[in-house]
Design an enzyme around this catalytic site. Structure first.
Site, mmCIF file in Angstrom:
data_model
loop_
_atom_site.group_PDB
_atom_site.id
_atom_site.type_symbol
_atom_site.label_atom_id
_atom_site.label_comp_id
_atom_site.label_asym_id
_atom_site.label_seq_id
_atom_site.Cartn_x
_atom_site.Cartn_y
_atom_site.Cartn_z
ATOM 1 N N GLU A 182 0.858 -1.180 0.000
ATOM 2 C CA GLU A 182 0.000 0.000 0.000
ATOM 3 C C GLU A 182 0.902 1.240 0.000
ATOM 4 O O GLU A 182 2.111 1.137 0.230
ATOM 5 C CB GLU A 182 -0.893 -0.004 1.251
ATOM 6 C CG GLU A 182 -1.870 -1.165 1.306
ATOM 7 C CD GLU A 182 -2.938 -1.081 0.247
ATOM 8 O OE1 GLU A 182 -3.451 0.016 -0.039
ATOM 9 O OE2 GLU A 182 -3.275 -2.144 -0.339
ATOM 10 N N LYS A 226 -9.200 -7.859 4.200
ATOM 11 C CA LYS A 226 -9.579 -8.933 3.278
ATOM 12 C C LYS A 226 -10.325 -10.029 4.026
ATOM 13 O O LYS A 226 -11.331 -10.555 3.538
ATOM 14 C CB LYS A 226 -8.331 -9.501 2.604
ATOM 15 C CG LYS A 226 -7.589 -8.510 1.720
ATOM 16 C CD LYS A 226 -6.281 -9.097 1.225
ATOM 17 C CE LYS A 226 -5.484 -8.067 0.435
ATOM 18 N NZ LYS A 226 -4.177 -8.603 -0.026
#
Length: 394
Positions: free
Chosen positions: A228, A243
């Site tokens: 990220e 997730k």
């Protein structure tokens, strides 16, 4: 001769970072392929964190030359406003930009339809996405955060499941969401999901086995586009937890992030509240080298390897480092499996899905699990998958 256009999909893109720019490039390069399928994707707006660039009314969207220039401009750090001299577009700055997105969704949602694509990395888009749903628009997500807000927000976004696609939120381009959804739709209850849900951390863990320093591996992962924007979002385990939360909610668990036990790979004093991303990369990461090296060696002495694992079972989730035998399925998972063939390390994810039909031999999904290019390809596939909800307009 290409077949006639059957489906025209107007698209507004939120976020033109690495994934967003790769998506625009994919859209442009896939024009011939989509033309043969009778599909036309028209990018009518692109937004970054401060402004929105929209095509002029009565146009067919931003043309490919402008989209290519937009990608180059954003890669160079230039604002969207630098493209105004090209004509055929208008610029709106925040907070007017947000209002314009909603206005566009309202108008197109009731006429031609609209696909609102979120490739940002922020919670700030949740309101726009919910408004788009109310307007009858379709939503495609690479951004995990909107689906991990309150359970009420999650329910709202997935209330019309045919109009939302979020395959790229879990495993980049891997068909994890589709596989889970298909199994559940068949009436086959899923008992647990186990695996390495972060291609990024999979890459980091396998590189550590080769004796590389933790700080060097993380910086390499960032330069390859695996992490990220702030690598701590991966190292904290929060990216994996998001997730896991998305998958758990798909399984019917009405849980929130606070209900997930998450192990962070850095202490609080090196967190975002204590230092900037720049300082963390320059001076914070190296402070973790010794402790991580000791854990790697301790595991190796027992014939084990470290893997960052997620387990979803019953009514909860666990996310963190585990020592696993080298010859186990997850232990054998290498983030650099194709380094010999391509001279380029890759990040690999592996997901094991257990259900009544897949209890003794789980359904295994494995492949590249991170990277801007892979994620963008998954987003484009999600967009095209909505084509039957759109029709050609004169």
């Amino acid at each position: 001769m290409a077949p006639p256009v059957r489906s025209v999909l107007p698209v507004v893109l939120l976020g033109c970072g690495g994934v967003g720019r790769h998506l625009l490039r994919h859209i442009v390069s896939c024009r011939p392929l989509h033309a043969n399928q009778g599909v036309a994707i028209r990018v009518v707006g692109v937004a970054d964190s401060s402004s929105l660039l929209v095509a002029d009314l009565h146009s067919n969207g931003l043309d490919d030359a402008l989209l290519t220039d937009l990608c180059a401009a954003k890669s160079a750090g230039s604002p969207l406003s630098s493209l105004l001299s090209r004509g055929q577009c208008q610029i709106f700055n925040n907070p007017e930009a947000r209002t314009k997105v909603i206005d566009t969704a309202s108008v197109l949602g009731k006429t031609t339809g609209l696909v609102l694509v979120d490739c940002s990395a922020t919670y700030d888009t949740v309101g726009m996405l919910k408004d788009a749903v109310d307007c009858g628009c379709c939503v495609v997500l690479a951004n995990k955060k909107p689906l991990t807000c309150t359970y009420e927000d999650f329910e709202k976004l997935v209330s019309n499941f045919r109009r939302i696609r979020f395959e790229s939120t879990v495993g980049a381009g891997l068909p994890v969401i589709a596989s889970v959804s298909r199994i559940l739709s068949s009436g086959d209850p899923i008992s647990r999901i186990v695996g390495s849900l972060s291609g990024t951390l999979g890459y980091v863990m396998s590189e550590l086995e080769d004796g590389k320093r933790f700080s060097e591996v993380v910086k390499a992962a960032k330069s390859l586009g695996y992490t990220e924007p702030d690598p701590r979002d991966d190292l904290s385990g929060m990216d994996v937890a998001r997730k896991a939360l998305i998958l758990a909610r798909l399984l019917g668990q009405q849980i929130s992030m606070e209900d997930i036990n998450v192990e962070s790979l850095y202490p609080r004093e090196l967190g975002p509240d204590a230092m900037s991303t720049k300082d963390f990369l320059e001076s914070g990461l190296v402070q973790l080298d010794k402790s991580i090296e000791e854990r790697v060696k301790a595991a190796s002495l027992k014939g084990n390897v470290l893997r960052y694992v997620c387990k979803i079972e019953g009514k909860g989730c666990q996310v963190g480092l585990q020592e696993l035998p080298k010859n186990s399925a997850l232990g054998r998972l290498r983030g650099s499996d194709n380094v010999v063939k391509t001279k380029q390390p890759t990040s690999v994810s592996r997901v094991e899905i257990y259900s009544r039909c897949y209890e003794s031999a789980p359904l295994v999904i494995q492949g590249a699990g991170a990277g801007n290019d892979t994620t963008a390809a998954g987003v484009l596939a999600d967009i095209v998958d909505l084509q039957d909800l759109f029709h050609k307009t004169d």
